[in-house]
Design an enzyme around this catalytic site. Structure first.
Site, PDB file in Angstrom:
ATOM      1  N   ASP A 345       0.839  -1.187   0.000  1.00 46.32           N
ATOM      2  CA  ASP A 345       0.000   0.000   0.000  1.00 46.32           C
ATOM      3  C   ASP A 345       0.885   1.252   0.000  1.00 46.32           C
ATOM      4  O   ASP A 345       1.842   1.348   0.775  1.00 46.32           O
ATOM      5  CB  ASP A 345      -0.903  -0.025   1.241  1.00 46.32           C
ATOM      6  CG  ASP A 345      -1.849   1.140   1.307  1.00 46.32           C
ATOM      7  OD1 ASP A 345      -2.733   1.226   0.444  1.00 46.32           O
ATOM      8  OD2 ASP A 345      -1.699   1.968   2.232  1.00 46.32           O
ATOM      9  N   GLU A 381       1.737  -0.528  -5.018  1.00 49.12           N
ATOM     10  CA  GLU A 381       0.791   0.530  -5.357  1.00 49.12           C
ATOM     11  C   GLU A 381       1.685   1.756  -5.533  1.00 49.12           C
ATOM     12  O   GLU A 381       2.129   2.344  -4.541  1.00 49.12           O
ATOM     13  CB  GLU A 381      -0.233   0.747  -4.235  1.00 49.12           C
ATOM     14  CG  GLU A 381      -1.253   1.800  -4.595  1.00 49.12           C
ATOM     15  CD  GLU A 381      -2.223   2.103  -3.458  1.00 49.12           C
ATOM     16  OE1 GLU A 381      -3.411   2.346  -3.735  1.00 49.12           O
ATOM     17  OE2 GLU A 381      -1.790   2.112  -2.290  1.00 49.12           O
TER      18      GLU A 381
END
Length: 692
Positions: A345, A381
């Site tokens: 993330d 990401e």
């Protein structure tokens, strides 16, 4: 001799069969007390000052502490927020290396290092003991019987198909999963779920965060929870709400069963921030252990945090001990829990240095050389919220990245926007403009149309606006830029034409996802028409909004499970889709990788690419195996049918239709080169060439 020096070499609580070594890093603390609790975590039995301090590690060994012992730390040092120090020994702190947690965080003002409500805010000091409402770390025995035949699937990148799912949300609505397993780790490996994943052709299940996390106080007061789990408290302990009996063993048992079925387990991990938030957040762990080491602080005023995440603070992986914690965590999940990879993330935050994103950062360098992680799938990401945070295509060749350029282009194209054929052509052939450098391959891009964050696929064609009122923020949260199209009705409708159109557009997106070069990622529930009722930010909805609805399974309008399985088989049948060689056009000898064709089957010119408001794209992918079949793909996003001709390639005598999203009962048409065909409105069709 109960207490001895122990060793600083392994952080956390390490049981060796006779006793337990405790070791805690802090570069700025003056003293650390180990606090032992009773089995319920309610009563503090004793405090023991760790006797030794070496290499910024406080440590000690207790020879009568065994697995099951509950503990925490009290860390002494200066409380000087403006200097970056927030020590407060009145606060019980969680061990950053805790492998198991007992109890839940019960919110109260005692969890804050300062006096809430004080006019001096965090410059004040709070002396209340927060131990009663704190989860406790538990000493664990890490041994586990994997069985002699347990083997990890090791799916090649070119064969990988990801399925993004939430541990609880995936099975809560599955009536064919035993009631006691629904919403748990073990439910993921229930026979019905494994059968479904195999039917889809999924190779790798990507789980939303399973690291132990905290429900934000604001959400709890609103009677909501942090459902997605992007609010980490511990990077080593599995979240207990998915396996309350023994979460570590429940998780490992699930991994073993998924591996037995040939399915990899990928974890979505959140190392970019913690649950402690900004300067007004609680003191639960890292802040009270060594705030100045763990977090990025503002260089001109260390009271405040340099926030690249939008969550109040950011972990500082340029500090060697913070980097060590992240690396130790990754290795733990691979070695002890047998996971197969990670999706990071806001990965750009992890690779930041003093001058922003650094492709040669300590984090990316450590990953590159680590032998334990060498075979793990690494997925970024590739952005954060700081300056220069958008870094799609910038990661080293070991990495793959979420390709939001694919998502944006394909959403816009099938929502009806014209003049995108140039962009779509690149996205369907691996996004070479983004990833074709430094020896990177098509697998660098993880293609997706929908993920947990945003509309699910059914809502993409049912809502023009977000409907997030249930989140309690007056519909201000969530993105307003969805590239969706409801085709005249906001939400559900009984209009058969709109129902049929929405279904066909879902098929179009799924077909493109699987026909595109790169690695496909399917959002759980998209295959059965799951809806969130227009909520595009269901992070706090631990209910029917956030859970996958399986009502569409078996429904003729909603269930596309078999269609997805067919598309997965097409990726195997036509290896040029999964080729790891970048495509080129016509060579001097007549060979080619890809031919872009006009509706009249002529090779496209610059004028054709600039066709005003163009919505028709067709191309031939040459077989990358001698004697194989080329694949002719037609994408027609126009609201009307478009006539076209089948390509004339001298080495192929006919074309056989293998896909038509406008025809559920695909008639196997075998047609000669040059034959006239109609592309139905808003459709994807494909033909396989038959060698002469």
């Amino acid at each position: 001799m109960r207490l001895s020096a122990g060793t600083p070499s392994r952080l956390g609580a390490s049981w060796d069969g006779r006793g337990t070594n405790f070791a805690l890093f802090s570069a700025n603390a003056t003293k650390v007390e180990l606090c032992l609790f009773d089995g319920q975590g309610r009563r503090e039995l004793e405090r023991i000052e760790l006797p030794e301090y070496n290499e910024h590690v406080f440590h000690g060994y207790l020879n009568d502490v065994s697995p099951g012992q509950l503990y925490g730390y009290r860390v002494h040092g200066p409380y000087e927020p403006e200097q970056g120090h927030r020590f407060n020994a009145h606060k019980l702190l969680l061990d950053p290396y805790a492998k198991k947690l007992a109890g839940r965080l019960v919110w109260s003002d005692a969890h804050f290092g300062y006096r809430t409500g004080s006019s001096r805010e965090d410059l004040s000091f709070d002396r209340r003991d927060n131990a009663r409402g704190m989860p406790k770390a538990v000493v664990v025995d890490e041994s586990f019987n994997w069985g002699r035949r347990e083997a990890r699937p090791s799916i090649p990148w070119e064969d990988t198909i990801f399925y993004e799912a939430h541990v609880k949300g995936l099975t809560m609505g599955r009536k064919d999963v035993p009631a006691g397993l629904r919403g748990t780790y073990r439910g993921l490996a229930a026979p019905a779920m494994i059968d479904h994943l195999k039917r889809l052709g999924v190779t790798s299940i990507e789980l939303l965060p399973v690291h132990a996390f905290v429900d934000d106080r604001r959400l709890v007061e609103m009677k909501l929870v942090n459902y997605w789990g992007y609010n980490t408290l511990s990077f080593f302990a599995p979240e207990a709400r998915y396996g309350a009996d023994n979460p570590l063993d429940a998780f490992r048992t699930t991994v073993a069963r998924l591996h037995d079925a040939g399915i990899e387990v990928i974890l979505d991990v959140v190392y970019n921030h913690t649950a402690e938030g900004n300067h007004l957040g609680p003191t639960l762990c890292y802040r009270g252990i060594d705030n100045a080491s763990y977090y990025w602080l503002m260089p001109d005023n260390a009271r405040y945090y340099d926030d690249f995440t939008g969550c109040g603070s950011s972990l500082n992986l340029t500090h060697p001990r913070v980097l060590q914690m992240v690396m130790d965590s990754l290795r733990y999940w691979v070695e002890v829990c047998h996971v197969d990879g990670f999706r990071f993330d806001l990965a750009t935050e992890l690779a930041r240095g003093p001058n922003g994103f650094d492709r040669n950062s300590s984090f990316l360098t450590a990953i590159r050389q680590d032998p334990v992680l060498a075979n793990a799938k690494m997925i970024a990401e590739p952005w954060d919220l700081g300056m220069g945070g958008y870094q799609v295509g910038a990661y080293p060749s070991q990495w793959s990245e979420w390709n939001d350029k694919y998502r944006s282009a394909m959403r816009r194209y099938w929502a009806g926007e014209g003049s995108l054929i140039g962009e779509v052509s690149s996205r369907m052939t691996g996004s070479s403009d983004v990833f074709n450098h430094d020896g990177r391959k098509q697998r660098s891009g993880i293609n997706h149309v929908t993920v947990h964050d945003g509309f699910p696929l059914a809502d993409l064609f049912a809502y023009n606006e977000k409907h997030n009122e249930a989140n309690g923020e007056d519909n201000r949260d969530g993105s307003g830029d969805n590239h969706s199209n409801n085709f005249g009705v906001e939400g559900p409708t009984d209009d058969p034409q709109i129902v049929a159109l929405r279904r066909q557009l879902r098929k179009n997106q799924l077909a493109c996802l699987y026909l595109a070069q790169g690695v496909p990622l399917l959002l759980a529930g998209d295959e059965v028409g799951n809806t969130q009722g227009g909520n595009n930010n269901a992070y706090c909805q631990d209910n029917e909004i956030g859970w996958v609805s399986w009502d569409g399974l078996g429904d003729k309008d909603d269930d596309l499970t078999d269609f997805v399985g067919h598309m997965a088989q097409m990726r195997k049948r036509f290896p040029q889709i999964t080729s790891q060689k970048w495509l080129d056009g016509r060579h001097a000898d007549g060979s080619f990788g890809v031919l872009w064709l006009t509706p009249s089957a002529e090779e496209m010119t610059e004028t054709d690419w600039a066709f005003p408001d163009g919505r028709f794209l067709s191309y031939v992918l040459s077989s990358n195996e001698k004697g194989g079949n080329p694949l002719f793909i037609v994408l027609n996003a126009a609201p009307e049918g478009i006539p076209f001709k089948l390509p004339k390639l001298t080495e192929f005598k006919s074309w056989r239709q293998v896909l038509n999203t406008a025809d559920d009962n695909l008639s196997i048409a075998i047609l000669p080169p040059g034959a006239d065909v109609d592309a139905p409105p808003r459709s994807v069709i494909a033909f396989a060439g038959t060698p002469a």
